[in-house]
Scaffold this motif. Structure first.
Motif, PDB file in Angstrom:
ATOM      1  N   LEU A   1       0.584   5.135   1.080  1.00  0.00           N
ATOM      2  CA  LEU A   1      -0.257   6.038   1.855  1.00  0.00           C
ATOM      3  C   LEU A   1       0.040   7.480   1.477  1.00  0.00           C
ATOM      4  O   LEU A   1       1.194   7.880   1.387  1.00  0.00           O
ATOM      5  CB  LEU A   1       0.002   5.850   3.355  1.00  0.00           C
ATOM      6  CG  LEU A   1      -0.105   4.413   3.871  1.00  0.00           C
ATOM      7  CD1 LEU A   1       0.144   4.382   5.363  1.00  0.00           C
ATOM      8  CD2 LEU A   1      -1.467   3.838   3.548  1.00  0.00           C
ATOM      9  N   ARG A   2      -1.005   8.257   1.277  1.00  0.00           N
ATOM     10  CA  ARG A   2      -0.817   9.665   0.967  1.00  0.00           C
ATOM     11  C   ARG A   2      -0.926  10.491   2.237  1.00  0.00           C
ATOM     12  O   ARG A   2      -1.883  10.345   2.993  1.00  0.00           O
ATOM     13  CB  ARG A   2      -1.890  10.102  -0.014  1.00  0.00           C
ATOM     14  CG  ARG A   2      -1.729  11.553  -0.406  1.00  0.00           C
ATOM     15  CD  ARG A   2      -2.859  12.019  -1.261  1.00  0.00           C
ATOM     16  NE  ARG A   2      -2.622  13.400  -1.615  1.00  0.00           N
ATOM     17  CZ  ARG A   2      -3.395  14.076  -2.442  1.00  0.00           C
ATOM     18  NH1 ARG A   2      -4.424  13.522  -2.995  1.00  0.00           N
ATOM     19  NH2 ARG A   2      -3.124  15.337  -2.695  1.00  0.00           N
ATOM     20  N   MET A   3       0.041  11.337   2.466  1.00  0.00           N
ATOM     21  CA  MET A   3      -0.032  12.258   3.598  1.00  0.00           C
ATOM     22  C   MET A   3       0.327  13.627   3.075  1.00  0.00           C
ATOM     23  O   MET A   3       1.500  13.962   2.962  1.00  0.00           O
ATOM     24  CB  MET A   3       0.953  11.839   4.676  1.00  0.00           C
ATOM     25  CG  MET A   3       0.889  10.345   4.944  1.00  0.00           C
ATOM     26  SD  MET A   3       1.787   9.926   6.403  1.00  0.00           S
ATOM     27  CE  MET A   3       0.783  10.772   7.601  1.00  0.00           C
ATOM     28  N   GLY A   4      -0.669  14.417   2.755  1.00  0.00           N
ATOM     29  CA  GLY A   4      -0.428  15.731   2.179  1.00  0.00           C
ATOM     30  C   GLY A   4       0.299  15.588   0.862  1.00  0.00           C
ATOM     31  O   GLY A   4      -0.151  14.884  -0.035  1.00  0.00           O
TER      32      GLY A   4
ATOM     33  N   PRO B   1       0.815  -1.218   0.000  1.00  0.00           N
ATOM     34  CA  PRO B   1       0.000   0.000   0.000  1.00  0.00           C
ATOM     35  C   PRO B   1       0.852   1.274   0.000  1.00  0.00           C
ATOM     36  O   PRO B   1       1.922   1.303   0.593  1.00  0.00           O
ATOM     37  CB  PRO B   1      -0.819  -0.106   1.285  1.00  0.00           C
ATOM     38  CG  PRO B   1      -0.141  -1.109   2.130  1.00  0.00           C
ATOM     39  CD  PRO B   1       0.672  -1.982   1.235  1.00  0.00           C
TER      40      PRO B   1
ATOM     41  N   THR C   1       5.742   1.509   3.340  1.00  0.00           N
ATOM     42  CA  THR C   1       6.468   0.698   4.318  1.00  0.00           C
ATOM     43  C   THR C   1       6.713  -0.660   3.706  1.00  0.00           C
ATOM     44  O   THR C   1       5.767  -1.389   3.412  1.00  0.00           O
ATOM     45  CB  THR C   1       5.620   0.490   5.595  1.00  0.00           C
ATOM     46  OG1 THR C   1       4.917   1.691   5.874  1.00  0.00           O
ATOM     47  CG2 THR C   1       6.494   0.152   6.778  1.00  0.00           C
TER      48      THR C   1
ATOM     49  N   LEU D   1       3.882   7.672   1.422  1.00  0.00           N
ATOM     50  CA  LEU D   1       4.644   6.850   2.356  1.00  0.00           C
ATOM     51  C   LEU D   1       4.451   5.370   2.032  1.00  0.00           C
ATOM     52  O   LEU D   1       3.329   4.891   1.893  1.00  0.00           O
ATOM     53  CB  LEU D   1       4.177   7.143   3.785  1.00  0.00           C
ATOM     54  CG  LEU D   1       4.806   6.302   4.894  1.00  0.00           C
ATOM     55  CD1 LEU D   1       6.290   6.582   5.025  1.00  0.00           C
ATOM     56  CD2 LEU D   1       4.120   6.592   6.228  1.00  0.00           C
TER      57      LEU D   1
ATOM     58  N   MET E   1      10.756  13.168   6.583  1.00  0.00           N
ATOM     59  CA  MET E   1       9.742  14.186   6.273  1.00  0.00           C
ATOM     60  C   MET E   1      10.354  15.587   6.366  1.00  0.00           C
ATOM     61  O   MET E   1      10.087  16.450   5.528  1.00  0.00           O
ATOM     62  CB  MET E   1       8.582  14.084   7.276  1.00  0.00           C
ATOM     63  CG  MET E   1       7.770  12.813   7.139  1.00  0.00           C
ATOM     64  SD  MET E   1       6.589  12.943   5.786  1.00  0.00           S
ATOM     65  CE  MET E   1       5.607  11.477   6.012  1.00  0.00           C
TER      66      MET E   1
END
Lengths: 124, 124
Positions: free
Chosen positions: A7-10, A5, A16, A14, A110
């Motif tokens: 993941l979108r953060m802003g 997967p 893993t 991301l 980040m």
């Protein structure tokens, strides 16, 4: 096992990595990541490898190639969470992950992305 | 397969579940997460299950129990990324994930945690 997967953060994506990567999975990840960067106009990609006990030349090449693909799509990639033992083995094997940015952990990664973004907008 | 990595991002811990959980792995995750919350004084836990195609009663119980453990340690847990098909099956099976907060994706989950934190500090 499914796809890894993303993941979108802003403005950042991301990933893993938790299992040993096989050819097909690595190709799928490259594909998915390229599409996701284009879709979301993300400026950064953080890849966490803290779960990996072994980083061989295959994984090294994959990280370098993801990094290269992201760069062409105007995103910076940072690989984070490498275990000390992995770092030692990598250098002993003569694999230096050239062209791949690294940071100690996700938070530092980040921060690195935030700084590189600020630098870029100042230069523009 | 190793343990599931727990990523720290500021006051929040992020866990991405990518493989079908077995008993031992679920117990290890509970353990690791409880320790990490205590160590980092995290206020929130985000668990991403977007890679899971099946959430059965075992996984449901595990999510509820992690949620409960975190609550006792003063952290709020949000489960994010559930696939629509998984949600449908869960409800059809009569599993409603009681006591477990959910959000559509990581970003929304983070927002939810930020709000719940603000609410808590206002109440204090």
């Amino acid at each position: 096992m499914d796809r890894i997967p993303i993941l979108r953060m802003g403005q950042t994506l991301l990933v893993t990595i938790q299992v040993d990567m096989l050819d097909q999975m690595a190709l799928a990840l490259q594909d998915d990541l390229a599409n996701k960067i284009a879709q979301t106009a993300a400026h950064g990609v953080v890849i966490d490898i803290s779960a990996l006990e072994i980083v061989d030349s295959f994984v090294g090449r994959m990280l370098a190639s993801i990094s290269g693909i992201a760069r062409v799509l105007d995103a910076v990639t940072v690989v984070v969470g490498m275990r000390p033992a992995v770092a030692i083995t990598l250098v002993e094997l003569g694999l230096s992950l050239e062209g791949v940015k690294t940071a100690l952990n996700v938070e530092r990664g980040m921060e690195m992305l935030a700084h590189s973004r600020k630098g870029a907008s100042r230069a523009a």
